[in-house]
Write an enzyme that holds these catalytic residues in place. Structure first.
Site, PDB file in Angstrom:
ATOM      1  N   SER A 240      90.852  26.106  57.349  1.00  0.00           N
ATOM      2  CA  SER A 240      90.271  24.382  58.105  1.00  0.00           C
ATOM      3  C   SER A 240      89.284  23.637  58.397  1.00  0.00           C
ATOM      4  CB  SER A 240      91.027  25.237  60.583  1.00  0.00           C
ATOM      5  OG  SER A 240      89.531  26.060  60.534  1.00  0.00           O
ATOM      6  N   HIS A 270      95.235  32.890  59.786  1.00  0.00           N
ATOM      7  CA  HIS A 270      94.446  31.914  60.050  1.00  0.00           C
ATOM      8  C   HIS A 270      94.119  32.016  61.660  1.00  0.00           C
ATOM      9  CE1 HIS A 270      91.229  29.450  59.908  1.00  0.00           C
ATOM     10  NE2 HIS A 270      91.231  28.896  59.989  1.00  0.00           N
ATOM     11  N   HIS A 316      87.276  42.372  57.973  1.00  0.00           N
ATOM     12  CA  HIS A 316      86.451  41.310  57.526  1.00  0.00           C
ATOM     13  C   HIS A 316      86.307  41.724  56.745  1.00  0.00           C
ATOM     14  CE1 HIS A 316      84.375  37.555  58.563  1.00  0.00           C
ATOM     15  NE2 HIS A 316      84.969  36.989  59.487  1.00  0.00           N
ATOM     16  N   ARG A 325      79.854  37.258  67.500  1.00  0.00           N
ATOM     17  CA  ARG A 325      80.883  36.161  68.335  1.00  0.00           C
ATOM     18  C   ARG A 325      81.361  37.487  68.826  1.00  0.00           C
ATOM     19  NH1 ARG A 325      84.052  33.182  64.129  1.00  0.00           N
ATOM     20  NH2 ARG A 325      84.321  34.676  63.612  1.00  0.00           N
ATOM     21  N   ASP A 371      88.438  38.088  67.218  1.00  0.00           N
ATOM     22  CA  ASP A 371      89.513  37.976  67.581  1.00  0.00           C
ATOM     23  C   ASP A 371      89.186  39.136  68.682  1.00  0.00           C
ATOM     24  OD1 ASP A 371      90.502  35.316  66.720  1.00  0.00           O
ATOM     25  OD2 ASP A 371      90.747  36.379  65.308  1.00  0.00           O
TER      26      ASP A 371
END
Ligand code: HAX
Length: 433
Positions: A240, A270, A316, A325, A371
């Site tokens: 993005s 994504h 990852h 995060r 996520d």
């Protein structure tokens, strides 16, 4: 406008630094490219530059040099709030220095003054809503604001290259100011009455989003602030961010560029992983009619792997340690919903899944990513429409990509044009011809 003046003050020095680097060391080799990388999505090729954020494989994202815990601790907060003003984060990304409360409020107030969405945007979305995915609506909403671009108007009136960044900043402030209303309208159109949302002038940018989707809970205000800050930027190579940069590099305005970036975010590789994680967790919960035992969860995880599927939320491409995060959201969950069944399940998954992935031996870094938990927190506060989660991601991502776009204009970054080769050329190359 304070952000404009601050950038204007530091810009000459930045321009000089970049000019000197290119003039004196322009031919220094930074990286090489292998055949695998060419066929492998350019993974890891160092060919982009940004000073706004950097993903350290051992520490995670740093925004302008600050880690996530530092950002959450040091950015100014609304009175009584646990999480900072998003306006302060935008200031940090744009200007590069930690804002005072007045600085953060200056951005928040700019946003308030620029937040009115023209009626035609609502009309367009209403026509499209019955068939459209929330991400299509969000992207269309951004695109339908394009006719208001100051950059495009000024470009056609004639301005020098040195002046490009000013209208780009104006457009970016105008666009980001409207995003909570646009996202809330998409939510209301798809899942609620479809009414046009009205911001509350007493609330900050993130809390207003919560207010406009009808979740008027100070805890969720804080979660909204946290979510948008955590998702704002992750260097420049993610799809993005890179798409936004590429499109803007043609001197397209930020509306065209950010809308394109959102179309990239809409892809399942994504922005969609957060909803996939929640789906997986709910699958576990349903199968065992509650939080399973460790052993049951181990078996379920193995069943997923043996079925040839990935366990979403884990692994990852760059990070070698649990994503900070993830931790920031985990800590939030521990404070606000320690007894929520899904949160307890997330904690158990964190204890069990990395071990299972290690035993399987495929994932290089079997660690939780951002996520692994984000959907669970939304679910707790009643935002349960999975399809919408990528829009939330997009609202946050706007902050990083627009800040990058302003600086790309300010530093005169040119149109992107990498070179391609043919398969036959590569075959000849490896054969030594
Ligand atoms: N479950 C099962 N297998 C996994 C895995 C997981 N969570 N993570 C990695 N693997 C597998 C890969 O599929 C790959 O298998 P093959 O060799 O058969 O292709 C192997 O382990 C090596 O992969 P890797 O080098 O460790 O990881 P990649 O850089 O290729 O991919 C991914 C990184 C995040 C895409 C990957 O770990 C994954 O698919 N995770 C699950 C989906 C997910 O959580 N995505 C969100 C990522 C966060 C993000 O960036 N969001 O925007």
């Amino acid at each position: 406008m304070i952000v404009h003046d601050k950038i204007a003050a530091i810009l000459p020095e930045w321009r000089e630094r970049v000019k000197r680097l290119v003039k004196e060391h322009g031919d220094v080799v930074v990286d090489q490219v292998t055949v695998r990388q060419i066929y492998g999505g350019m993974r890891g090729v160092k060919s982009l530059v940004t000073d706004i954020s950097f993903v350290d494989p051992d520490q995670g994202i740093r925004f302008r040099g600050y880690t996530i815990p530092e950002v959450l601790e040091r950015l100014p907060k609304p009175d009584g709030a646990e999480m900072p003003y998003v306006g302060g984060l935008y200031y940090l990304l744009l200007v590069g220095e930690m804002p005072t409360k007045d600085d953060a409020l200056a951005v928040e107030n700019e946003w308030k003054a620029r937040s009115v969405v023209p009626q035609h945007v609502f009309d367009v979305l209403r026509v499209l809503a019955p068939l459209a995915h929330p991400m299509q609506l969000f992207s269309q909403a951004v695109l339908s604001l394009q006719s208001s671009s100051l950059f495009t108007r000024k470009y056609h009136e004639g301005m020098t290259k040195d002046e490009y960044w000013g209208p780009m900043l104006e457009d970016s402030l105008n666009l980001t100011a409207k995003l909570p209303t646009l996202a809330a309208f998409v939510y209301n159109l798809k899942y609620r009455s479809g009414a046009v949302p009205h911001p509350d002038p007493d609330l900050d940018w993130a809390a207003n989003f919560a207010h406009m989707i009808g979740v008027d809970d100070p805890e969720y205000y804080d979660l909204a602030r946290l979510y948008f800050i955590l998702h704002s930027d992750h260097e420049s190579g993610n799809a993005s961010a890179h798409v936004t940069h590429l499109v803007a590099s043609t001197l397209s305005d930020i509306y065209y560029a950010f809308s394109a970036g959102m179309n990239a975010l809409a892809g399942p590789l994504h922005g969609l992983a957060n909803q996939e994680t929640l789906r997986w967790l709910l699958g576990v919960y349903e199968k065992f009619q509650g939080v399973p035992t460790r052993e049951q969860l181990r078996e379920y995880a193995w069943d997923t792997l043996n079925a040839g599927k990935v366990i979403p939320g884990y692994g990852h491409a760059v990070l070698r340690v649990p994503d900070p995060r993830f931790w920031a959201q985990f800590e939030f969950g521990k404070r606000h919903m320690p007894d929520d069944d899904l949160f307890r399940l997330v904690s158990l998954v964190y204890e069990v899944v990395p071990e299972v992935l290690k035993e399987q031996g495929k994932a290089r870094y079997p660690i939780p990513n951002v996520d692994a938990i984000s959907g669970t927190l939304q679910y707790h506060y009643g935002v349960r429409e999975f399809d919408f989660y990528t829009v939330l991601f997009g609202v946050g991502r706007a902050l990083g990509v627009t800040a990058n776009a302003v600086w790309a204009r300010a530093l005169g970054q040119p149109i992107e044009r990498p070179k391609s080769v043919t398969t036959a050329m590569l075959e000849e190359l490896v054969a030594g011809k």
